[in-house]
Design an enzyme around this catalytic site. Structure first.
Site, short mmCIF file in Angstrom:
data_model
loop_
_atom_site.label_atom_id
_atom_site.label_comp_id
_atom_site.label_asym_id
_atom_site.label_seq_id
_atom_site.Cartn_x
_atom_site.Cartn_y
_atom_site.Cartn_z
CG ASP A 51 -1.78 1.21 1.39
OD1 ASP A 51 -1.76 2.07 0.48
OD2 ASP A 51 -2.48 1.32 2.41
CD GLU A 124 34.44 15.41 -2.37
OE1 GLU A 124 34.26 16.45 -1.68
OE2 GLU A 124 35.35 15.31 -3.19
CD GLU A 126 31.24 18.14 3.91
OE1 GLU A 126 32.34 18.50 3.44
OE2 GLU A 126 30.32 18.94 4.20
CD GLU A 179 34.96 18.18 5.42
OE1 GLU A 179 35.16 19.36 5.77
OE2 GLU A 179 35.28 17.75 4.29
CD GLU A 186 34.26 14.46 2.38
OE1 GLU A 186 33.89 15.62 2.71
OE2 GLU A 186 34.99 14.23 1.40
CG HIS A 235 31.46 19.26 -2.55
ND1 HIS A 235 32.69 19.64 -2.06
CD2 HIS A 235 30.57 20.15 -2.01
CE1 HIS A 235 32.56 20.70 -1.28
NE2 HIS A 235 31.27 21.02 -1.24
NE ARG A 303 39.62 23.13 -2.67
CZ ARG A 303 39.31 21.85 -2.81
NH1 ARG A 303 38.07 21.47 -2.60
NH2 ARG A 303 40.22 20.97 -3.18
CD GLU A 320 34.43 19.56 -5.78
OE1 GLU A 320 34.28 19.25 -4.59
OE2 GLU A 320 35.43 20.19 -6.20
NE ARG A 322 33.13 24.05 -4.06
CZ ARG A 322 33.89 23.41 -3.18
NH1 ARG A 322 34.47 22.27 -3.54
NH2 ARG A 322 34.09 23.88 -1.98
#
Length: 441
Positions: A51, A124, A126, A179, A186, A235, A303, A320, A322
């Protein structure tokens, strides 16, 4: 009976007496049921009825009969429980259920294959570890910072135990580290095709939470559990392959395909945020001053940009992305991101807002001159952007209306809470409403 299992490299369960049938709801939260292991073949061939009326983002009570069919290739045994689990697809009336997140991603990947590509993703994720004391005053068990070892990282043994269990679920651990935030961690695992990686993210979150609980900790992937501390991001490292070749490899860096893929993501970034950052709490992380990106831009190694091109060439060429956080439904997120990138490839969109300096240090005039826009500042704003983006709506298929309805209700409940508490809508501090709603899931 063994023949159909051996054809895909697995066997009928022998040790496990029970089998968990696992799928995810609209939020990416694992749901499922257990059956005796003797019903495994039935779960593969005919499917198991259930269900769906009480599953977030699924059917209404008047039309809720659904079928789960197991995907043999995802079978894994849970070492500490003596049971097994398997992912699968949801069906309705002998057809794929249009709001099944895993089925939606598979459909997108099938269409990607028609264009000659396959997608690979490396996440990645965290998370924070807390000792909860019965209140929302969260007990921080260590004072470690980025890459700290031994004395400040009190969870190093726990991370190793998680890593040792990961191969049982098909995950290959690669790097374990502390981290930036106190009690923040991480564990990276090896990239794979997009569907397998989405499964792996669900498995990883389950594994981290289960092992942490066995040791008296609460693990949370909540995007921003603590005000003033770094948020939990996820990321995503992404590339496309054409046959056995990395389609992102170019002569002097990235290929035209990769650049157009970046252009597509940037074009749809504001609508994508509703999927990759789908909670009220997500926008407490996406604020200036931390590593979480706010500005829609791209660059090499930068970054502070939304999309970063890591300094790895050759077979490792990738981008990447982010802004995503671990509260996202990975199946819907990958479906939307890949669709946005493919839109860029098809339309040959050039990536705008290239920058190699710190965007956070730019004034508004410089950002405007460079064409740098901002991500939504709230879930409500992100949902408004999604309602204007037909490409991302189409990527979500049959889940779009369900997702929008569910998330608009979530936003309305939060606004009502703030009004009742006489708090401003743009409050950046983490509220008890958010902790109650997101801490555990």
């Amino acid at each position: 009976m063994n023949e159909i299992f051996q054809s895909v490299g697995t066997t009928v369960p022998e040790k496990a007496k029970f089998l968990q049938l696992v799928f995810v709801d609209i939020n990416g939260v694992p749901k499922g049921m257990e059956i005796p292991a003797s019903r495994y073949e039935e779960a593969v061939k005919e499917g198991i009825a259930f269900d769906g009326s009480s599953i977030a983002g699924f059917q209404g009570i008047e039309d809720s009969d659904l079928i789960f069919k197991a995907d043999l290739t995802t079978y894994a045994e849970v070492p500490w429980e003596g049971i097994a689990r398997v992912y699968g697809y949801i069906y309705k009336d002998d057809r794929p259920y249009p709001a099944d997140p895993r089925g939606i991603l598979k459909g997108i990947l099938d269409r990607l294959a028609e264009e000659g590509y396959s997608a690979y993703v490396g996440p990645e994720p965290e998370f924070y570890l807390f000792k909860k004391n019965g209140t929302w005053e969260l007990d921080i068990p260590d004072n470690g910072g980025y890459f700290d070892l031994i004395t400040l990282d009190k969870a190093r043994g726990l991370k190793r135990e998680i890593a040792m269990y990961m191969p049982a679920f098909g995950l290959i651990p690669e790097v374990l580290h502390h981290e930036v935030g106190k009690a923040q961690h991480e564990i990276d695992f090896r990239f794979s095709n997009a569907l397998r990686t989405a499964d792996n993210i669900v498995s990883f979150k389950y594994l981290v939470k289960a092992i942490s609980e066995l040791h008296g900790y609460y693990a949370t992937f909540m995007p921003k559990p603590l005000y003033g501390f770094p948020g939990n991001g996820m990321h995503l490292h992404i590339n496309l392959s054409a046959g056995d070749e990395n389609a992102f490899i170019g002569q002097d860096g990235l290929s035209e395909t990769a650049l157009h893929f970046i252009g597509g993501i940037l074009k749809h970034a504001r609508a994508l945020a509703a999927i990759t950052n789908p909670t009220v709490n997500s926008y407490k992380r996406l604020v200036p001053g931390y590593e979480a990106p706010v500005y829609i831009s791209w660059g090499y190694r930068n970054r502070s940009a939304l999309i970063r091109v890591p300094a790895f060439w050759g077979k490792s060429a990738r981008i990447e992305y982010r802004c995503p956080d671990p509260s996202t439904n990975p199946y819907l997120a990958f479906a939307a991101i890949i669709t946005a990138g493919l839109d860029g490839v098809k339309r040959k969109l050039e990536p705008e807002a290239y920058v190699e300096t710190n965007v956070y240090e730019m004034d508004e005039e410089e950002m405007e001159s460079r064409g740098i826009k901002t991500l939504p500042g709230s879930l409500g704003e992100a949902l408004d952007a999604l309602k204007k983006d037909k490409v991302i709506q189409k990527a979500l298929g049959g889940a779009y209306k369900n997702f929008l309805t569910y998330k608009e209700r979530e936003w309305a409940e939060y606004v009502a809470y703030l009004e009742a508490s006489e708090l401003p809508i743009d409050i950046k501090k983490v509220t008890e409403w958010e902790l109650e709603r997101y801490f555990y899931i």
